[in-house]
Design a protein around this motif. Sequence first.
Motif, PDB file in Angstrom:
ATOM      1  N   SER A  27       0.858  -1.190   0.000  1.00 45.83           N
ATOM      2  CA  SER A  27       0.000   0.000   0.000  1.00 45.83           C
ATOM      3  C   SER A  27       0.890   1.234   0.000  1.00 45.83           C
ATOM      4  O   SER A  27       2.071   1.163   0.300  1.00 45.83           O
ATOM      5  CB  SER A  27      -0.906   0.005   1.220  1.00 45.83           C
ATOM      6  OG  SER A  27      -0.120   0.139   2.391  1.00 45.83           O
ATOM      7  N   GLY A  28       0.326   2.375  -0.314  1.00 44.76           N
ATOM      8  CA  GLY A  28       1.103   3.599  -0.257  1.00 44.76           C
ATOM      9  C   GLY A  28       1.560   4.069  -1.631  1.00 44.76           C
ATOM     10  O   GLY A  28       1.711   3.282  -2.550  1.00 44.76           O
ATOM     11  N   ARG A  29       1.775   5.386  -1.725  1.00 48.01           N
ATOM     12  CA  ARG A  29       2.113   5.972  -3.012  1.00 48.01           C
ATOM     13  C   ARG A  29       3.605   6.106  -3.241  1.00 48.01           C
ATOM     14  O   ARG A  29       4.025   6.589  -4.267  1.00 48.01           O
ATOM     15  CB  ARG A  29       1.459   7.350  -3.120  1.00 48.01           C
ATOM     16  CG  ARG A  29      -0.057   7.290  -3.172  1.00 48.01           C
ATOM     17  CD  ARG A  29      -0.652   8.686  -3.174  1.00 48.01           C
ATOM     18  NE  ARG A  29      -0.446   9.347  -1.892  1.00 48.01           N
ATOM     19  CZ  ARG A  29      -0.842  10.573  -1.626  1.00 48.01           C
ATOM     20  NH1 ARG A  29      -1.432  11.292  -2.558  1.00 48.01           N
ATOM     21  NH2 ARG A  29      -0.647  11.092  -0.436  1.00 48.01           N
ATOM     22  N   THR A  30       4.412   5.698  -2.248  1.00 44.94           N
ATOM     23  CA  THR A  30       5.856   5.855  -2.386  1.00 44.94           C
ATOM     24  C   THR A  30       6.555   4.517  -2.511  1.00 44.94           C
ATOM     25  O   THR A  30       7.711   4.391  -2.145  1.00 44.94           O
ATOM     26  CB  THR A  30       6.416   6.627  -1.173  1.00 44.94           C
ATOM     27  OG1 THR A  30       6.085   5.903   0.026  1.00 44.94           O
ATOM     28  CG2 THR A  30       5.844   8.020  -1.120  1.00 44.94           C
ATOM     29  N   ASN A  79       7.860   3.103  -4.898  1.00 45.87           N
ATOM     30  CA  ASN A  79       9.066   3.095  -5.725  1.00 45.87           C
ATOM     31  C   ASN A  79      10.247   3.766  -5.048  1.00 45.87           C
ATOM     32  O   ASN A  79      11.288   3.950  -5.676  1.00 45.87           O
ATOM     33  CB  ASN A  79       8.786   3.711  -7.090  1.00 45.87           C
ATOM     34  CG  ASN A  79       8.304   5.142  -6.976  1.00 45.87           C
ATOM     35  OD1 ASN A  79       8.194   5.671  -5.873  1.00 45.87           O
ATOM     36  ND2 ASN A  79       8.005   5.758  -8.097  1.00 45.87           N
ATOM     37  N   ASN A 103       6.584  -1.567 -10.244  1.00 44.59           N
ATOM     38  CA  ASN A 103       6.230  -0.371  -9.481  1.00 44.59           C
ATOM     39  C   ASN A 103       4.857   0.180  -9.865  1.00 44.59           C
ATOM     40  O   ASN A 103       4.199   0.830  -9.053  1.00 44.59           O
ATOM     41  CB  ASN A 103       7.307   0.698  -9.649  1.00 44.59           C
ATOM     42  CG  ASN A 103       8.576   0.353  -8.885  1.00 44.59           C
ATOM     43  OD1 ASN A 103       8.573  -0.513  -7.999  1.00 44.59           O
ATOM     44  ND2 ASN A 103       9.676   1.004  -9.238  1.00 44.59           N
ATOM     45  N   ASN A 122       2.672  -1.726  -7.612  1.00 47.97           N
ATOM     46  CA  ASN A 122       3.072  -1.760  -6.196  1.00 47.97           C
ATOM     47  C   ASN A 122       3.264  -3.193  -5.708  1.00 47.97           C
ATOM     48  O   ASN A 122       2.829  -3.548  -4.598  1.00 47.97           O
ATOM     49  CB  ASN A 122       2.035  -1.056  -5.317  1.00 47.97           C
ATOM     50  CG  ASN A 122       2.181   0.453  -5.343  1.00 47.97           C
ATOM     51  OD1 ASN A 122       2.861   1.000  -6.203  1.00 47.97           O
ATOM     52  ND2 ASN A 122       1.519   1.131  -4.415  1.00 47.97           N
TER      53      ASN A 122
END
Length: 127
Positions: free
Chosen positions: A25-28, A30, A74, A77
């Motif tokens: 989970s999460g947008r970072t 990468n 990526n 995710n």
Amino acid sequence: QVQLVESGGGLVQAGGSLRLSCAASGRTFNSYVMGWFRQAPGKEREFVAAISWTGGRTLHADSVKGRFTISRDNAKNTVYLQMNSLKPEDTAVYYCAAARSSYSSGVYSSAAQFGSWGQGTQVTVSS
């Protein structure tokens, strides 16, 4: 912090293959080094493989080199562990882990460097 969920474990005969997946989970995603560790009954957790942000650099334990391959997507995710030529000694609970890194080419093999862990997925290899 990123949350991780593993899947793909199961029972397989020696010589067989499995592919583990770890969804984050999460947008970072990468910006995290991703790794796989395993723990067999009565043994300490051990490093299996790790991959850098972009996937351009990987590290595999000697015990799995040539048989296991770590990769990541990526856009999804997700990190994967392709396991071929499985042996009974590969039987363990496999954990996905994530480590923040400032370096796009960084990879780690120490569990202490990974701050986020999944719940684990069981892999059993029968002889």
